[in-house]
Write a protein that holds these residues in place. Structure first.
Motif, PDB file in Angstrom:
ATOM      1  N   ARG A 185     -15.072 -23.633 -38.129  1.00 34.17           N
ATOM      2  CA  ARG A 185     -16.512 -23.640 -36.714  1.00 34.17           C
ATOM      3  C   ARG A 185     -16.278 -24.734 -36.420  1.00 34.17           C
ATOM      4  O   ARG A 185     -16.624 -24.783 -35.238  1.00 34.17           O
TER       5      ARG A 185
ATOM      6  N   VAL B 221     -14.766 -22.950 -33.670  1.00 34.83           N
ATOM      7  CA  VAL B 221     -16.322 -22.492 -32.196  1.00 34.83           C
ATOM      8  C   VAL B 221     -16.506 -23.480 -32.069  1.00 34.83           C
ATOM      9  O   VAL B 221     -17.161 -22.913 -30.504  1.00 34.83           O
TER      10      VAL B 221
ATOM     11  N   LEU C 268     -15.158 -24.304 -28.343  1.00 31.83           N
ATOM     12  CA  LEU C 268     -15.100 -23.467 -27.843  1.00 31.83           C
ATOM     13  C   LEU C 268     -16.645 -23.613 -26.576  1.00 31.83           C
ATOM     14  O   LEU C 268     -17.022 -23.641 -25.202  1.00 31.83           O
TER      15      LEU C 268
ATOM     16  N   TYR D  26     -20.473 -17.582 -29.519  1.00 28.79           N
ATOM     17  CA  TYR D  26     -19.078 -17.638 -30.444  1.00 28.79           C
ATOM     18  C   TYR D  26     -19.239 -17.152 -32.242  1.00 28.79           C
ATOM     19  O   TYR D  26     -18.150 -16.806 -32.213  1.00 28.79           O
ATOM     20  N   GLU D  27     -20.532 -17.128 -32.275  1.00 29.67           N
ATOM     21  CA  GLU D  27     -20.805 -17.695 -33.697  1.00 29.67           C
ATOM     22  C   GLU D  27     -20.523 -16.232 -34.048  1.00 29.67           C
ATOM     23  O   GLU D  27     -20.464 -15.878 -34.549  1.00 29.67           O
TER      24      GLU D  27
ATOM     25  N   GLN E 182     -19.616 -13.427 -32.717  1.00 29.90           N
ATOM     26  CA  GLN E 182     -18.091 -13.494 -32.035  1.00 29.90           C
ATOM     27  C   GLN E 182     -17.071 -13.534 -33.531  1.00 29.90           C
ATOM     28  O   GLN E 182     -16.982 -12.482 -34.263  1.00 29.90           O
ATOM     29  N   PHE E 183     -17.089 -14.449 -33.888  1.00 30.00           N
ATOM     30  CA  PHE E 183     -16.290 -15.240 -34.992  1.00 30.00           C
ATOM     31  C   PHE E 183     -16.976 -13.985 -36.381  1.00 30.00           C
ATOM     32  O   PHE E 183     -16.587 -13.521 -36.502  1.00 30.00           O
TER      33      PHE E 183
ATOM     34  N   ILE F 253     -11.053 -16.064 -31.387  1.00 32.27           N
ATOM     35  CA  ILE F 253     -11.902 -17.665 -31.577  1.00 32.27           C
ATOM     36  C   ILE F 253     -10.059 -17.989 -30.990  1.00 32.27           C
ATOM     37  O   ILE F 253     -10.420 -19.042 -30.116  1.00 32.27           O
ATOM     38  N   ARG F 254      -9.322 -17.406 -31.647  1.00 28.14           N
ATOM     39  CA  ARG F 254      -8.002 -17.985 -31.760  1.00 28.14           C
ATOM     40  C   ARG F 254      -7.156 -18.457 -30.120  1.00 28.14           C
ATOM     41  O   ARG F 254      -6.701 -19.364 -29.087  1.00 28.14           O
TER      42      ARG F 254
ATOM     43  N   TRP G  55      -9.465 -20.405 -27.870  1.00 28.58           N
ATOM     44  CA  TRP G  55      -9.432 -21.613 -28.139  1.00 28.58           C
ATOM     45  C   TRP G  55      -7.619 -21.525 -27.485  1.00 28.58           C
ATOM     46  O   TRP G  55      -7.596 -23.314 -26.624  1.00 28.58           O
TER      47      TRP G  55
END
Length: 244
Positions: A77, A80, A83, A177-178, A180-181, A189-190, A193
């Motif tokens: 997180r 996350v 971002l 983003y959460e 998406q994760f 996410i990686r 980032w």
């Protein structure tokens, strides 16, 4: 600036000892994720118990959310949140090129530290503490040797942003983003980032309480570890302070 994200509650305080402490007090009563904002903190802390200066005009916020998945998922997180911070900075200043993400949990503005993240577990909850130098930055004598020099958003961009305005932008970005994760895992996410990473391809120093590792910042792996190319080969760093 858009609407507040569905499913998240919002709690704004004039003064608190610490939003992290208030999150702990509120945890038993929460049914879902909640954002807390204090316009002033009197007993704030950062990583490893370090003091975090939070004068009025800066952003002192905490997100407390039910913990899902493994402890490793919880640690991710930080990416996350990084971002989401990046997007909130761009949304409020319009200056995307000025910001970069520093592993594992800082945001840089023109090379100076403008924001930091602190993750903690609290029973069945994950607590994410966020400090942003919106209007004021600590002086060099208030930070440890070799640390990145602090900078404020106002100083670095010339844009004055109110804490509640920043909270709204941050909460919306985090929710996106959460989602998406939770839907696609860490891979996207990686990728996002790394596209915003500071000093990738350059020599950095990773320092723990026990030792230092110097190497070229090559990558972040699928578990969020920093990958350094050293004289002894590739090394995965799980947790450390990074110095340039």
């Amino acid at each position: 600036m858009g609407e507040w994200p569905k499913g998240y509650t919002r709690h704004v305080f004039d003064t608190l000892d610490s939003t992290l402490s208030e999150a702990a007090r509120m945890a038993p009563t929460l049914a879902g994720p909640a954002w807390l904002l204090a316009h002033e903190q009197t007993a704030a802390r950062g990583r490893r118990g370090r003091a975090w200066s939070t004068p009025r005009g800066n952003f002192a916020g905490t997100l407390i959310m039910p913990r899902t998945g493994s402890p490793a998922d919880a640690a991710l997180r930080s990416f996350v949140t990084s971002l989401a911070l990046y997007d909130a900075f761009v949304a409020t200043t319009g200056q995307a090129d000025a910001f970069a993400l520093k592993w594992p949990n800082d945001v840089l503005l023109n090379g100076g530290k403008v924001a930091g993240i602190l993750l903690e577990s609290l029973g069945n909850h994950l607590v994410i503490g966020i400090g942003v130098n919106l209007a004021h930055a600590p002086t060099p004598d208030q930070v440890e040797a070799r640390a990145v020099t602090p900078i404020s958003l106002l100083q670095g961009t010339g844009v004055a942003v109110e804490a509640e305005t920043f909270l709204n932008a941050l909460a919306r970005a985090f929710a996106q983003y959460e989602t998406q994760f939770l839907t696609y895992g860490f891979a996207p996410i990686r990728t996002a980032w790394l596209a915003r990473a500071a000093r990738i391809g350059e020599v950095v120093t990773a320092r723990t309480m026990r030792d230092e590792t110097v190497g070229v910042f090559e990558d972040v792996d699928g578990q969020g570890n920093l990958i350094l190319k050293t004289a002894k080969g590739r090394v995965a760093i799980t947790a450390a302070d990074i110095y340039f």
